[in-house]
Design a protein around this motif. Sequence first.
Motif, PDB file in Angstrom:
ATOM      1  N   GLY A 181       5.431  12.478   0.184  1.00  0.00           N
ATOM      2  CA  GLY A 181       4.327  11.643   0.400  1.00  0.00           C
ATOM      3  C   GLY A 181       3.814  12.197   1.814  1.00  0.00           C
ATOM      4  O   GLY A 181       2.569  11.857   2.115  1.00  0.00           O
ATOM      5  N   VAL A 218      -1.258   8.121   4.303  1.00  0.00           N
ATOM      6  CA  VAL A 218      -0.302   8.334   3.414  1.00  0.00           C
ATOM      7  C   VAL A 218       0.692   9.197   4.084  1.00  0.00           C
ATOM      8  O   VAL A 218       2.037   9.057   3.698  1.00  0.00           O
ATOM      9  N   SER A 246       4.386   7.162   4.372  1.00  0.00           N
ATOM     10  CA  SER A 246       5.515   7.651   3.251  1.00  0.00           C
ATOM     11  C   SER A 246       6.751   7.944   3.765  1.00  0.00           C
ATOM     12  O   SER A 246       7.079   8.294   4.847  1.00  0.00           O
ATOM     13  N   SER A 291       5.885  11.512  -7.823  1.00  0.00           N
ATOM     14  CA  SER A 291       6.001  10.723  -6.922  1.00  0.00           C
ATOM     15  C   SER A 291       7.050   9.784  -7.641  1.00  0.00           C
ATOM     16  O   SER A 291       6.975   9.163  -8.484  1.00  0.00           O
ATOM     17  N   PRO A 323       2.611   3.498   0.006  1.00  0.00           N
ATOM     18  CA  PRO A 323       1.995   4.733   0.430  1.00  0.00           C
ATOM     19  C   PRO A 323       1.642   5.817  -0.440  1.00  0.00           C
ATOM     20  O   PRO A 323       0.275   6.354  -0.645  1.00  0.00           O
ATOM     21  N   CYS A 324       2.649   6.214  -1.028  1.00  0.00           N
ATOM     22  CA  CYS A 324       2.867   7.317  -1.841  1.00  0.00           C
ATOM     23  C   CYS A 324       2.154   7.017  -3.285  1.00  0.00           C
ATOM     24  O   CYS A 324       1.600   7.804  -3.671  1.00  0.00           O
ATOM     25  N   GLY A 327      -1.394   5.317  -2.795  1.00  0.00           N
ATOM     26  CA  GLY A 327      -2.169   6.367  -1.967  1.00  0.00           C
ATOM     27  C   GLY A 327      -2.574   7.509  -2.660  1.00  0.00           C
ATOM     28  O   GLY A 327      -3.763   7.956  -2.626  1.00  0.00           O
ATOM     29  N   ASN A 328      -1.641   8.256  -3.322  1.00  0.00           N
ATOM     30  CA  ASN A 328      -2.074   9.633  -3.870  1.00  0.00           C
ATOM     31  C   ASN A 328      -2.973   9.270  -4.979  1.00  0.00           C
ATOM     32  O   ASN A 328      -3.839  10.149  -5.282  1.00  0.00           O
TER      33      ASN A 328
END
Length: 603
Positions: free
Chosen positions: A550, A541, A545, A500, A506-507, A510-511
């Motif tokens: 994402g 996500v 993203s 990333s 979010p990416c 979130g990941n």
Amino acid sequence: MSESLESIVKSVCRSCGNDRARMMDVVRGVQEQTGGVTSEAMDLIAGELSTQRIEVESVVSFYSFLSSRPKGQVVIRLCNDVIDKIKGVDRIAQAFCQELGIEMGQTTPDGRITLEWTACIGMSDQAPACLVNDEVFTRMNTDMAREIAAKLKGGAEYFKLKHELGDGNNADELVHSMVINNIRKAGPIICGCMEPGAAIRNAVAMTPQEVIRDMKTSRLRGRGGAGFPTGMKWDFTRGAQGATKYVLCNADEGEPGTFKDRVILTEQSDLMFEGMTIAGYAIGAREGIVYLRAEYAYLRRLLERTLSERRAKGLLGKNIAGKQGFDFDIRIQMGAGAYICGEETSLISSCEGLRGDPKTRPPFPAQKGYMGCPSTVNNVETFCCAARIMEKGPGWFAQMGSKGSPGTKLLSISGDCMMPGVYEVPFGVKLSEVLEMAGAEDTQAVQVGGPSGQMVGKAEFGRTICYDDLATGGSIMIFGPKRNVLEIANEFMEFFCDESCGYCTPCRVGNVLLEQRLNAILDGKGEPGDIEYLEDLGKTVKLASRCGLGQTSPNPILTTIKNFRGEYEKRLKKPEGEMIRRFNIHEALSDAKAITGRQSTLY
């Protein structure tokens, strides 16, 4: 300040025309000669290119093949993707470590040899594999690792360590590689014979608009996986405002398990360059760029020779194929190890000498792409298809494949099967037929389209490879009955967390949260609500993203929940009382205990 460093930086910058947009070439050039791009070198580069130091540092810190810390003269990069792990790369790593006397990520005390991990290098069909500087070593075993390490310690030159050469152009003096092509099934579009220039001569006998019309008639869709209609993309670029336009070829196949472009670049680069030239004619461009992933640097000299030969034949340069006023040429831009640069706007950023950050869309590259000019970005296989359409005609192309997905698809097949390699198959082929061709038996799961694609189980093997069902950029990873699908999904999530770019929350966050929760389940600390948590967070996500990374990175978890839900459910247990199973109070308090130097009175 070191005079020699200053001299090197000036020389490298001068060779790139002191052009800030050539930053990637500059920092790569400096690192090749000095082992790294140090803080001192960054200041010098910034001065020579009349830019800010932060611009230099942001590039050096972004790409995995670049380093601000000097590395050894020889850098061994051992591939640790899922397929290489299945094939025993951990034993190879142990052998290297023992023979060199260092751990992974370290450099020998004499500063000569660095040993580190790297993501997929495009050799999953001949894993385990590693890079020693730009040289590729495939089908590794522990004896080979010990031999390579011992000879390097003894002062041997790394490019003389190969045991045998591969087939086809891999044995060419400009490649001299032990890589094998592994073409298991040749088809008529990508793997067929070609006459350089035939497609171009057909194209220049038509107007650019007629060429685009033929692309639309053929219904060619981009082979990267998204499947955007190529003729439409070219039409948008041609119609966009701006006198200067560009053709960009995405040769950065970084999706783990993908290696088909490697074979095209080795054996069919003429076809790819032909397609790029036709695109240049269609959209009105004078310059094309091939963005070549750093892992394929060993092919660069071969590609440069093909470009020279095409110039000599009048297939590049001025008045191509005798068409007055049709001028077009191609250059190669090297990448430096960043999965995100397979995304088209990130690739454009990298070509511009920047971090490989994705750009906000709209405007789309067809409107505002490379250097702010209208640009068309297609991948290696798509340009090959375009050339073949001009050579054979759109009707010939469209009659192959399925209704919504004409033509053929090149598949990179690896994992638990007897015959890994490259297969050119018509769209519409069933996954079960693919497994049979590859000699896969008792298959438990297949990862279609790489980690960003989907993992399917036996109940789905009757589905077909096409844009409307199982879409793939080419990666097919096969897993037998002994593999743990959740551990595989976890490996993929680690990969996405590493790759990333960190731009959007979010990416970036979130990941990591998805990976942490999956890890907890694998550690036996899962609770009944975890599946819903993973599904909700994964969907968020994907929705929020900024770019394709994402928008697809939760797929390993979401598709294993969909197709292997039982593997999750059997690991989930209700907590005892009100305690959360995955929360360890002693672990949570450990930092505080260390800082204060005393124990908790309650725990």
